[in-house]
Design an enzyme around this catalytic site. Structure first.
Site, PDB file in Angstrom:
ATOM      1  N   HIS A  48       0.821  -1.212   0.000  1.00  0.00           N
ATOM      2  CA  HIS A  48       0.000   0.000   0.000  1.00  0.00           C
ATOM      3  C   HIS A  48       0.855   1.262   0.000  1.00  0.00           C
ATOM      4  CE1 HIS A  48       0.753   0.644   4.295  1.00  0.00           C
ATOM      5  NE2 HIS A  48       0.256  -0.557   4.584  1.00  0.00           N
ATOM      6  N   CYS A 100       2.565  -5.054   6.584  1.00  0.00           N
ATOM      7  CA  CYS A 100       2.386  -4.726   5.173  1.00  0.00           C
ATOM      8  C   CYS A 100       3.683  -4.199   4.567  1.00  0.00           C
ATOM      9  CB  CYS A 100       1.295  -3.668   5.008  1.00  0.00           C
ATOM     10  SG  CYS A 100      -0.348  -4.238   5.509  1.00  0.00           S
TER      11      CYS A 100
END
Length: 166
Positions: free
Chosen positions: A124, A141
């Site tokens: 992301h 992430c």
């Protein structure tokens, strides 16, 4: 009459601008991305077309970068072979593409120890991150700049393998 033509032309231009769509959604017409490779120690992510590197990105990852993700909340980024399995155009971190963690082995390992494996691991952008840590800051992430995420989002398709190495 001339004023009416100018007003009509202005409305046409405004209408075209309004239909332009969200600029964060780019198009990509280059070679297919056949795999994504992440090198955690080097903080690099590469997109490949077969054996050729198409792009290399600097990245941040989980705030506890050493080792493979095993449990929910451990702050680690997974290691191993996974797949891009979903897209989130409304991510709180600009745009995101999902990584198929946990797999069956990850789930079995965590369950055997009475814990949850965690999940919701994505590549992301950085929008929405208000912390002061300029290094590793995610919960597992992989983070790149918003502009880079726009490019990655347009290039990488669901089903693409992602190899994550220490």
């Amino acid at each position: 009459m001339r004023a009416l033509k100018l007003i009509a032309a202005l409305f046409v231009v405004l209408g075209l601008v309004a239909c332009g769509g969200d600029p964060k959604f780019r198009t990509y017409n280059g070679p297919e991305v056949t795999k994504v490779v992440v090198y955690k120690d080097a903080r690099k992510m590469q997109l490949f077309h077969h054996g050729k590197i198409l792009k290399t990105y600097d990245m941040a990852m989980g705030f506890a970068p050493e080792g493979h993700k095993q449990f929910e909340g451990d702050g680690k980024t997974p290691e191993g072979l996974y797949y891009i399995d979903r897209r989130n155009p409304r991510s709180r971190f600009h745009l995101s593409i999902g990584i198929s963690y946990p797999n069956k082995a990850d789930i079995a390992y965590a369950k055997a120890r009475g814990k949850e494996p965690g999940g919701e691991i994505f590549i992301h952008g950085r929008s929405g991150y208000n912390g002061g840590n300029k290094g590793d800051w995610t919960w597992g992430c992989i983070a790149v700049t918003d502009r880079e995420m726009e490019e990655i989002y347009s290039m990488v398709r669901d089903g693409t393998p992602i190899h994550i190495y220490r």
